[in-house]
Design a protein around this motif. Structure first.
Motif, short mmCIF file in Angstrom:
data_model
loop_
_atom_site.label_atom_id
_atom_site.label_comp_id
_atom_site.label_asym_id
_atom_site.label_seq_id
_atom_site.Cartn_x
_atom_site.Cartn_y
_atom_site.Cartn_z
N LEU A 73 12.15 25.16 -2.43
CA LEU A 73 11.70 26.07 -1.21
C LEU A 73 12.23 25.44 0.21
CD1 LEU A 73 9.77 28.55 -0.33
CD2 LEU A 73 7.89 26.65 -0.18
N SER A 74 12.62 26.59 0.90
CA SER A 74 12.98 26.18 2.33
C SER A 74 12.46 27.26 3.24
CB SER A 74 14.57 26.24 2.65
OG SER A 74 15.39 25.43 1.91
N ILE A 75 11.84 26.93 4.58
CA ILE A 75 11.36 27.80 5.31
C ILE A 75 11.72 27.43 6.69
CG2 ILE A 75 9.02 28.28 6.67
CD1 ILE A 75 7.66 27.38 4.10
N GLY A 76 11.87 28.64 7.50
CA GLY A 76 12.29 28.63 8.77
C GLY A 76 12.47 30.05 9.46
N ASP A 77 13.00 30.19 10.77
CA ASP A 77 13.34 31.52 11.50
C ASP A 77 11.85 32.00 11.89
OD1 ASP A 77 14.60 33.57 12.51
OD2 ASP A 77 14.43 34.64 10.50
N GLY A 78 11.14 30.97 12.48
CA GLY A 78 9.85 31.30 13.22
C GLY A 78 9.95 32.57 14.24
#
Length: 774
Positions: free
Chosen positions: A628-633
């Motif tokens: 899992l990767s998260i970003g682009d707030g």
């Protein structure tokens, strides 16, 4: 002409097996009893007016036969392996199949195909009489693998082009391609037969090719005779007759067949729609209209006029926006630095990132060692390992921080480490899924084919392909500005960018520009953002000396001295908060380096503002651990993201990760989940795209082609299918009930038109079920 498609992603789980088998039988394939993996699969079939059929099958682990042994001979079948591995088995031989293998099959021979793992194959009916006329009858022991001949090499790209345009293929294009492919395959078969010691000598084969070329040159001459051809080639009439006898076809039959093929191609071609049928027949040597019609109908089972009525057109593709070029050099793999590389720069990874976790709560900071920029990859080493049920505080950074670096980077140790870039050192070198040597456009490592700064990946123990990972957003908050000059503030950027919907549609034609607007958020009232100033992008020079005329490479810091701020822009406007992450992604299985911009079944750059605090998203696992990767707030974003970006900012989230095993007892909709599903307190949100699995559906060069082939129509169709399937599986509705409820109670909206793979979502209120979501 007709194009039909069955996509298992849109079919409720209980009915998949029967529908899949019925679909395969409808295109001439007999599924074997052991055929099993039916969680995903697509069959797209094109049938030309004259009856020829072309079919693309994309699935996992399928085994099937072409026909029952002993069935009367029909068309031959040409099989091209677009991707994948497998095996073909005939009564007298068997051999392995790999990417780009091209095989000619006689269906009545009881041939079986066993494909392993993900695969995509193209099947094309070939006129048996046309092939046998070129290579002779009963000469080839099918199946025959066409090797590395020039003819086979030329046929493969033609077939791949047909496969890529199967859903918009016109009858004229198909007819022309059918003639060309038949000629190329026949030539390749002749080469294979020659290599297998068949009876014609090299001299005889060469002379026949000379004679065939002479016939083609003079095919339009109505009075063409065997004497004319023999004289032109310096051969005797008797010798030429013997050449055709060896070939298995008389001279007159050969000429008539070629003329009919040319007529068929032009009658199906929209470019010749203005011409009379008789004029086309005469151009190819037919002087008697009645004779032509009888011969044509006998050869193809359809009249010339009916062929013409089936003519279609090919839809134009969208212009390329972003993504890898169709032809590109191979990209060497490059990932965030290993522990040894950290130490060469006087650094060391933290112990908690180097070892698997056993506790239930974790903190994952954003810095140069914990982010990857512009791509997803199943080969990335995880920076954190957790078990199901763990809670993780995840820091993220916006890739737009360089638009106002004094407010969004300066003083922030994590951001400074990620954006560090001098003439001698670039902390995060790869930015995008392109080559590291920037050999395409020279913009920088990764070429900017992907732009998002992503924290991760996080490995979830026990997660295997077929499972589902649930990401629940317990809290989302702004990352405060670390520059003392702007204490108590946070900042965000919106860019009307060159990839936005507006860029080609300015009021003054050709007046294209990129405009950056910086917003300020007072942390004492964090529910609104107010515009601070705007400026138009001017060419910026990065530390390596490359000039960027547009925002074509992420992380280039804007020099304030080169822009003119407008402090009056949008004065009096307040943007209400909709804090969410544009990108929440698991690693896709299809490729090692995947552009972070187009979303897909794995999640990715979804850009749906409903994925905020209190929501959860369910994502299908396709690689071990999920990654899992998260970003682009985003501080906020409207549906469509019409100018190319949201209100981009750095965010921190508290998330809970839950693993749902495929074999476990759970909600029905989690079985064989085929794409992102969002749940809020009040709504279900079914998220889909033009191509839910574009990496598989678009085949080779999918990461380029997705920018050309996306449309809102396709995204709407897929969102509808996903919503219908959800209602049928989760709520036990039948198809008619689902159609009624979707029309009366669901809202379909355009999620985004900025990410290459356009998004449409269906929002279904839980209140439709009264007091409880039963």
């Amino acid at each position: 002409m007709a194009v039909e498609q069955i996509d298992l992603d849109a079919v409720p789980g209980d009915g998949r097996s029967d529908i899949w088998r019925q679909t395969l039988r409808g295109v001439g394939l007999l599924p074997l009893a052991e055929t099993g993996c039916l969680d995903t699969g697509t069959v797209t079939s094109f049938r030309a007016p004259a009856g020829a059929r072309m079919t693309m099958v994309q699935a996992r682990g399928q085994s099937f036969a072409f026909s029952a042994p002993g069935k009367a001979p029909g068309p031959l079948v040409l099989l091209l392996v677009l991707s994948g591995r497998g095996r073909i088995v005939a009564p007298s031989k068997a051999f392995e199949l790999a990417d780009s293998d091209l095989v000619v099959v006689a269906p009545e021979a009881g041939v079986q195909v066993e494909m392993r793992g993900d695969f995509s194959i193209l099947l094309l009916d070939l006129s048996r009489s046309a092939v046998e006329a070129r290579v002779g009858r009963n000469r080839a022991g099918f199946p025959v693998v066409l090797g590395g001949t020039v003819a086979a090499s030329a046929a493969r790209p033609v077939l791949r082009t047909l496969a890529m345009n199967l859903d918009t293929l016109g009858a004229g294009d198909f007819a022309a391609a059918e003639v060309a492919v038949t000629e190329l395959v026949s030539g390749a078969l002749l080469a294979e037969l020659r290599g297998n010691g068949h009876e014609r000598t090299d001299s005889q084969m060469a002379n026949f090719r000379r004679v065939a070329a002479a016939v083609n040159r003079r095919l339009g001459e109505a009075g063409l005779s065997i004497q004319d051809v023999a004289r032109d080639e310096g051969l005797s009439k008797r010798y030429v007759q013997r050449l055709f006898k060896q070939h298995g076809e008389s001279f007159s039959d050969y000429v008539r067949r070629l003329r009919l093929e040319r007529c068929k191609a032009e009658l199906a071609d929209p470019a010749h729609a203005h011409e009379a049928v008789g004029a086309i027949a005469m151009r190819w040597g037919f002087r008697d209209q009645s004779y032509f019609s009888r011969a044509f109908s006998s050869a193809y089972g359809v009249s010339p006029s009916n062929i013409r009525r089936g003519v279609g057109t090919v839809a134009d593709g969208r212009p390329l926006q972003r993504g890898k070029p169709l032809k590109r050099p191979a990209a060497p793999m490059a990932f965030p630095r290993s522990a040894a590389e950290f130490r060469t720069h006087g650094e060391s990874p933290t112990t908690e990132l180097a070892e698997p976790f056993r506790q239930a709560r974790f903190h994952l900071p954003a810095n140069a060692q914990t982010v990857h920029w512009g791509y997803l990859s199943k080969s990335l080493p995880p920076v954190l390992t957790v078990r199901s049920g763990a809670t993780v505080t995840v820091e993220t950074l916006t890739q737009h921080a360089g638009d106002a670096s004094e407010r969004m980077i300066q003083g922030d140790a994590g951001a400074e480490s990620v954006f560090e870039w001098t003439r001698d050192w670039k902390a995060v070198d790869r930015r995008g899924a392109g080559p590291m040597n920037a050999s395409i456009f020279g913009r920088g490592a990764g070429e900017g084919f992907g732009v998002h700064i992503l924290t991760g990946p996080i490995f979830v123990r026990g997660a295997e392909p077929g499972d589902v990972i649930e990401v629940e957003f317990l809290d989302i908050r702004l990352r405060p500005c670390a520059n003392p000059e702007f204490a108590g503030k946070a900042f965000a950027s919106n860019v009307s960018a060159w990839w936005g919907y507006q860029y080609q549609d300015s009021i003054v034609p050709g007046a294209r520009r990129e405009t950056v607007t910086i917003f300020e958020i007072d942390l004492t009232e964090p529910d609104v953002a107010r515009p601070l100033y705007s400026y138009r992008w001017t060419p910026q020079t990065d530390p390596f000396g490359i000039v960027h005329e547009t925002m074509d490479y992420p992380g280039v810091l804007v020099d304030p001295a080169t822009v003119t701020p407008d402090w009056r822009a949008l004065r009096g406007i307040e943007i209400p908060a909709r804090l969410h992450f544009g990108t929440v992604a698991l690693a896709p299985r299809e490729e090692d380096l995947v552009d972070s911009i187009p979303p897909g079944y794995f999640g990715g750059n979804i850009d749906n503002w409903r994925l905020g605090k209190g929501s959860r998203v369910f994502l299908p696992v396709s690689v071990p651990g999920g990654l899992l990767s998260i970003g682009d707030g985003h501080f906020a974003q409207g549906d469509s993201e019409v100018n190319g970006t949201g209100l981009e900012c750095s965010l921190t989230a508290d998330i809970r990760l839950t693993l749902h095993k495929a074999s476990g007892e759970g909600r029905p909709f989690l079985r064989a989940l085929s794409g992102p599903l969002i749940e809020t307190e009040t709504h279900w949100v079914l998220q889909s795209f033009s191509y839910p699995n574009y990496l598989r559906e678009l085949g080779r060069d999918a990461q380029s082609k997705i920018y050309q082939h996306s449309s809102i129509d396709l995204a709407m169709r897929n969102a509808f299918r996903q919503a219908r399937r959800f209602l049928m599986e989760h709520y036990g509705m039948n198809e008619d009930e689902a159609h009624c409820l979707l029309s009366l109670g669901a809202d379909f909206g355009v999620t985004q038109v900025a990410d290459g793979n356009f998004g449409v979502h269906a929002t279904i209120p839980k209140a439709l079920w009264g007091d409880g979501d039963r």
